[in-house]
Design a protein around this motif. Structure first.
Motif, short mmCIF file in Angstrom:
data_model
loop_
_atom_site.label_atom_id
_atom_site.label_comp_id
_atom_site.label_asym_id
_atom_site.label_seq_id
_atom_site.Cartn_x
_atom_site.Cartn_y
_atom_site.Cartn_z
N GLU A 155 119.74 48.15 55.22
CA GLU A 155 120.11 48.87 54.41
C GLU A 155 119.12 49.04 52.86
OE1 GLU A 155 122.38 52.81 51.47
OE2 GLU A 155 123.29 52.04 54.31
N VAL A 208 119.89 58.89 50.38
CA VAL A 208 120.75 57.49 50.96
C VAL A 208 122.13 58.54 50.49
CG1 VAL A 208 121.50 55.12 50.94
CG2 VAL A 208 118.95 55.65 51.13
N LEU A 229 121.66 57.35 56.40
CA LEU A 229 121.86 56.78 57.95
C LEU A 229 123.21 57.45 58.51
CD1 LEU A 229 122.07 53.96 58.64
CD2 LEU A 229 123.89 53.34 57.54
N VAL A 274 117.17 49.54 60.70
CA VAL A 274 119.41 49.74 59.95
C VAL A 274 120.07 49.47 61.49
CG1 VAL A 274 120.53 49.87 58.44
CG2 VAL A 274 117.94 50.19 57.67
N PHE A 293 115.23 53.57 59.33
CA PHE A 293 116.44 53.74 58.81
C PHE A 293 117.32 53.66 61.07
CE2 PHE A 293 116.82 54.53 54.71
CZ PHE A 293 117.85 53.94 54.43
#
Length: 301
Positions: free
Chosen positions: A248, A207, A212, A241, A238
């Protein structure tokens, strides 16, 4: 010369050991992690970087777009061609990865039945119209072994397709523990609690490196159009997200849980193979001991 295979759960150090063995034994590495086939899926798959390759040639990385579909039978052909080429040049072929079926496809006597798009389309149409229950019931009649083992609708369809094509149950094509050519398998034996901690730390590091952003970029390139890539660890979490279905922190926790579960399944798979030589992943003499196992004729089947 025997083929060398470095196996074990995700996060155990397979890539590092494979590169070290290649330097020690004048070898080249063949990737057997199905998610590392995909171009652009670098951070989330912990794909070996240029620096981590240490000048060692690595094969079968970045061979598919994210919209493509990994195929075990295609991999078998490609991996064996690379092995023959590497050995033909007098070097050592070192297979490295944790995708158990892909490893066995490269190493073991394993036959893959063909495909028929027309049969597949008809079965998929039946699935869309009536759901999986009738297909599973049909499979129970012609191949009860597969029916008891397969829960995923795609795999049920594949088993029925194979039966219609060949007249043989899909289960009859399962691999036996017979090497295609002399092989030495080295497994990395891990401390499970320490591995759990390492996997959590690795997800957080991914991360921090921009997972992302990588998922967002791949989404724009058609990630969701693929049948395999969007289900990869980290990427599936993700994508939610990006869709606003998760945040997250939640995606990180879900990825850690899923990765730990995957590592357990890998350990179960590889522990079931009595031919694997297990070495302690933290042994300071790991490379030396692994190299000793790989000398020509050293206990290769």
């Amino acid at each position: 010369m025997p083929v060398i295979a470095v196996v074990g759960p995700t996060g155990s150090g397979k890539s590092d050991l494979a590169a070290s063995l290649a330097l020690e034994l004048d070898g080249e590495v063949i990737n057997a992690d199905s998610m590392q086939f995909y171009r652009g899926m670098d951070i989330g798959t912990a794909k070996v970087t240029g620096a981590e390759r240490r000048g060692v040639p690595h094969h079968l990385l970045d061979i598919l777009d994210v919209t493509g579909e990994a195929s075990v039978s295609d991999f078998q052909q490609q991996a064996r061609a690379r092995i023959a080429d590497i050995h033909g040049r007098g070097r050592r072929a070192i297979l490295a990865g944790g995708s158990g079926l892909y490893v066995r496809a490269a190493l073991d006597v394993l036959e893959f039945p063909g495909t028929d798009p027309a049969i597949r389309h008809r079965l998929e149409t039946e699935l869309a119209a009536a759901g999986p229950a009738p297909l599973l019931a049909r499979l129970e009649t012609v191949d009860p072994v597969s029916a008891g083992r397969l829960g995923d609708a795609r795999r049920v369809i594949r088993a029925l397709e194979v039966f219609e094509l060949t007249g043989r149950p899909f289960s009859s094509f399962m691999p036996t523990r017979e090497y295609f050519q002399p092989t030495v398998q080295i497994g990395l034996s891990v401390d499970r609690e320490l591995l759990r901690e390492r996997l959590a730390a690795r997800v957080h590091a991914m991360v921090a490196r921009g997972l992302l952003a990588e998922v967002r970029q791949l989404d724009a390139a058609g990630l969701r159009l693929g049948r395999t890539a969007p289900r990869a660890l980290g990427y599936a979490q993700f994508l939610k997200v990006l869709d606003g279905e998760s945040d997250e922190a939640q995606a990180v926790e879900e990825t850690i849980v899923a990765t730990r579960q995957f590592a357990r399944r890998q350990l179960t798979w590889f522990r079931g193979d009595p031919r694997i030589h297990w070495l302690d992943w933290q042994d300071p003499e790991l490379v030396t001991k692994a190299a000793a196992l790989c000398s020509p004729g050293a206990d290769a089947a």
